[in-house]
Structures are given as C-alpha cells and as structure tokens.
Design a protein around this motif. Structure first.
Motif, PDB file in Angstrom:
ATOM      1  N   PRO A 151     -33.725  -1.547  15.634  1.00 40.65           N
ATOM      2  CA  PRO A 151     -34.820  -1.477  14.649  1.00 40.65           C
ATOM      3  C   PRO A 151     -35.256  -2.850  14.150  1.00 40.65           C
ATOM      4  O   PRO A 151     -36.430  -3.050  13.802  1.00 40.65           O
ATOM      5  CB  PRO A 151     -34.228  -0.640  13.510  1.00 40.65           C
ATOM      6  N   TYR A 157     -41.968  -0.185  22.003  1.00 41.12           N
ATOM      7  CA  TYR A 157     -41.541   0.731  23.061  1.00 41.12           C
ATOM      8  C   TYR A 157     -40.355   1.608  22.669  1.00 41.12           C
ATOM      9  O   TYR A 157     -40.019   2.544  23.394  1.00 41.12           O
ATOM     10  CB  TYR A 157     -41.238  -0.086  24.325  1.00 41.12           C
ATOM     11  N   SER A 158     -39.756   1.345  21.531  1.00 34.53           N
ATOM     12  CA  SER A 158     -38.627   2.177  21.100  1.00 34.53           C
ATOM     13  C   SER A 158     -39.052   3.613  20.839  1.00 34.53           C
ATOM     14  O   SER A 158     -38.259   4.541  21.009  1.00 34.53           O
ATOM     15  CB  SER A 158     -37.990   1.584  19.840  1.00 34.53           C
ATOM     16  N   GLN A 159     -40.309   3.803  20.423  1.00 36.16           N
ATOM     17  CA  GLN A 159     -40.769   5.157  20.108  1.00 36.16           C
ATOM     18  C   GLN A 159     -40.864   6.044  21.344  1.00 36.16           C
ATOM     19  O   GLN A 159     -40.951   7.264  21.228  1.00 36.16           O
ATOM     20  CB  GLN A 159     -42.129   5.083  19.427  1.00 36.16           C
ATOM     21  N   PHE A 160     -40.833   5.445  22.544  1.00 37.91           N
ATOM     22  CA  PHE A 160     -40.904   6.241  23.760  1.00 37.91           C
ATOM     23  C   PHE A 160     -39.530   6.727  24.219  1.00 37.91           C
ATOM     24  O   PHE A 160     -39.438   7.575  25.106  1.00 37.91           O
ATOM     25  CB  PHE A 160     -41.552   5.423  24.886  1.00 37.91           C
ATOM     26  N   PRO A 162     -36.672   7.650  21.898  1.00 36.30           N
ATOM     27  CA  PRO A 162     -35.833   7.933  20.729  1.00 36.30           C
ATOM     28  C   PRO A 162     -34.646   8.835  21.045  1.00 36.30           C
ATOM     29  O   PRO A 162     -33.697   8.918  20.259  1.00 36.30           O
ATOM     30  CB  PRO A 162     -36.806   8.631  19.774  1.00 36.30           C
ATOM     31  N   ARG A 189     -39.803   8.019  31.127  1.00 38.92           N
ATOM     32  CA  ARG A 189     -39.700   7.160  29.948  1.00 38.92           C
ATOM     33  C   ARG A 189     -38.866   5.906  30.207  1.00 38.92           C
ATOM     34  O   ARG A 189     -39.055   4.882  29.539  1.00 38.92           O
ATOM     35  CB  ARG A 189     -39.117   7.951  28.780  1.00 38.92           C
TER      36      ARG A 189
END
Length: 384
Positions: A151, A157-160, A162, A189
């Motif tokens: 975080p 790209y972290s939201q792709f 989770p 992903r």
C-alpha cells in the motif's frame, strides 16, 4: 490502420511482428513488427521503406501520437499511454495478453496457471534472462508482486490483483501464489504485473524508472526524453513466444495528427497510430486502410447528487434513450465504432489505432500504441 501501398503485409503479420502491449488503463498496443526487405526499388531498411517480407536485420520507423508523460517507465507506477506501450515491448509478466485476440498466453511462466484452488504453483520459463544478462529468478517474481501490492507504493495495478494474499518462492524455478479465493481471471490478471530484477531496482530506483530493465523481446536504447524518439534494439537473448521481427525500431513522438499523417504519406515513417477519421479517405488514395478493435469507450457521466435531476434513475435512462447512437457513430465517428453493450472492453473494442475494424463506442484502436478515443491507425511495415 494504414500501410504504404508499395507492398503492404497482412494485418495479423503487422500486429504479431513485435511482440509485447496491449492494454493498461484502457490503452492499447505498440507499433513494431515486420521490417521490410529491400525489394529492389531503391528503398532501404530505414524509415519509409515499403512494407513487405519481414527482414530480421531490418528497421521499423513509426510515428506515435502520445506524449512521454511525467511519471517515468517503472511498471509499478507508470500509467502514461506511451510508457505503458513501451513496457509492453520491453518487459514481461508471468502471463501476457495477445495484442490482437486479447487471449492470455504464458510469457515468463512455462504454462498458463490453474484457476482452481487457492494455492497455485507457477514454474518460470527456462533460460529467461533480463536485458542486463541476469537470470529471472523466483526472488524477482516475489519482489515484483510485493512492490505492487505494498500500500505504501500506491501502485495503480494493485487494484487488479486484490485476491492475491501472498507470493512465495517454492524452489529455484517455481513460485507459489496464495489467493483469498479461487479466481477465474487469475491468469489474465497476472499480466498486469511486470517482472523486474530486484537488484537493479534496489541499486538505483531513479535509473530504473528512466530506463527499466526487463526480459522482453525489445530493449529500449533511448527513452525519448531529449530526442522525442523512442529507440529499440532486438533482445537476442529473448527466449519467449513473441520474438521481435526486426533488429531495430524507432517511434517518433508526433502528437499532431496532420504531421503524423504527412509523415506516412511522405514515407518518412512506415507506420502511424491514431489516424483522424476525416483523414481516412485521403489516406486510402495511396495506402491500405484497415481498422481493428481498440479500447476507447465514449460514455456519459452524471452528477448523481440528491439535488440534481439526474439523481433520478428515470431521468438518466431518458437521457440515454434520447440519443440516436447509430447516428452518433455514423456522423460523429465516421462509422468507426459499434454501440457498446457494457462498460467492459473484453471481447469488444472500438477506437482505432493502428488499424480499425468495427467494434463498439469504444471507438477503434489497436493495441500496441494506445488507443482510448476514436481514430484509426496506420502501419507501413509492422506493428505488434
């Protein structure tokens, strides 16, 4: 898409040529691929040579419509169309999406991973090395995913991904993913995270951001920061499924559509992206024009606050029902789109960028140079 009429090659040959982009944040595809051979007409392997049979020692000269952007090339943070398109050619994920079909394929992974269960092992491609000669290791894979998921790094790209709880080294050639739940799009992903060498990033993050080291089919030799030309050389140590089809490649950064169109007509370049709709007929006089699906999606955004009329669902519906979408496509987009049936770009794309084949408002576009708005792209000798 447009090719000089002195020997165009097929669309798939053009798109397959280079090997590496297609889609971040709705953008698109890179330009690169088959460099023409000298056909005895006085042309050379340099910019402006006619499209023809691929020459493994040739050069690709293209013009691209997007500016460099302001946040560098680091695949953890960059989101500019140009930098992402470059990274699609120079970096790899464990998986990648084919720039034309959008089908997922194994890149740094030896095979596509299972989508069943919550513990999934992935073996790395044998012989894979980074551009600096260092081998791609499980430690590099773990590092690449952890930096995106951290975080504190605020990676887009972290939201792709989770659903990924952890990534660990299993042995010298394998990593293990632990997921929060089985994920049907796990393989797709994985392509959002590019694998980078931990040693290079840790040694000098700023240098890596300026010119990242990857394992892809092309190596960037000039970032265009000063020259406004992105330069590439083929990576002869590449062991993956999408090798470069020429020795060198240049992307001239030309945001102005008229200048870009003139560059193709004068044969200064072999390929351009994002051809204005109004220039299609003009270019057909001396070139082959083709459209392929892209990622541009035109949409209406409403103020949904309680004191606004559009807070009422019926008013929003009435607004959309009042629009003759077929007429918008025909007159506003010159027929270069198809009415969208959802906000997802999977399996449907319209925006034009290196060609144009009807799809949905999403307008037309190719996938190797970025395409988020309507247009048409052009090619002369190849593009990934």
């Amino acid at each position: 898409m447009i090719t000089n009429s002195t020997g165009p090659i097929g669309r798939r040959g053009f798109l397959r040529g280079t090997a590496a982009i297609a889609g971040a944040a709705g953008i698109v595809a890179g330009i690169g691929a088959c460099a023409p051979r000298d056909q005895g007409s006085g042309s050379s392997d340099g910019g402006g040579a006619p499209a023809g049979e691929a020459d493994p020692d040739g050069h690709i000269e293209a013009a691209i419509s997007y500016e460099l952007g302001t946040n560098g090339y680091d695949p953890m943070t960059t989101s500019a169309a140009l930098t992402v398109a470059v990274n699609w050619h120079t970096l790899e994920g464990l998986t990648e999406l084919h720039p034309v079909t959008r089908e997922v394929y194994a890149a740094l992974a030896t095979e596509l991973p299972s989508t069943d269960g919550t513990s999934i092992d992935i073996a790395l491609r044998e012989g894979a090395v980074f551009h600096d000669g260092s081998p791609v290791t499980p430690e590099d894979v773990v590092f690449s995913f952890e930096r995106v998921l951290d975080p504190e790094n605020a990676s887009l790209y972290s939201q792709f991904i989770p659903f990924i709880e952890s990534v660990e080294k299993k042995d010298d050639t394998t990593v293990t993913f632990t997921l929060a739940h089985p994920t049907g799009v796990f393989a797709e992903r994985l392509s959002t995270v590019k694998i980078v060498p931990q040693a290079a990033v840790d040694a000098d993050p700023d240098a890596f951001d300026s010119n990242p080291i990857g394992s892809g089919p092309w190596t960037m030799t000039d970032s265009s920061a000063a020259s406004r030309i992105v330069e590439f050389e083929r990576n002869d140590d590449y062991t993956g499924p999408m090798p470069a089809q020429a020795r060198t490649m240049s992307w001239q950064v030309i945001p102005d559509p008229s200048t870009r169109t003139n560059a193709l007509q004068s044969q200064t370049v072999q390929a351009i992206d994002s051809v204005p709709y109004l220039s299609i007929d003009q270019l057909k006089a001396g070139a082959e024009v083709e459209s392929v699906g892209g990622f541009g999606l035109l949409f209406a955004m409403f103020n949904n606050s309680e004191d606004n009329p559009f807070h009422d669902l019926k008013n929003r519906q009435a607004f959309l029902y009042a629009i003759d979408m077929d007429k918008v496509i025909e007159t506003g987009l010159s027929g270069q789109a198809t009415a969208a049936s959802s906000s997802s770009t999977r399996g449907t794309t319209p925006s034009s960028r290196a060609g144009a084949r009807r799809r949905r408002p999403r307008s037309r576009g190719r996938r190797s140079c970025c395409s988020a708005m309507p247009g048409t792209a052009v090619r002369g000798s190849g593009a990934r």
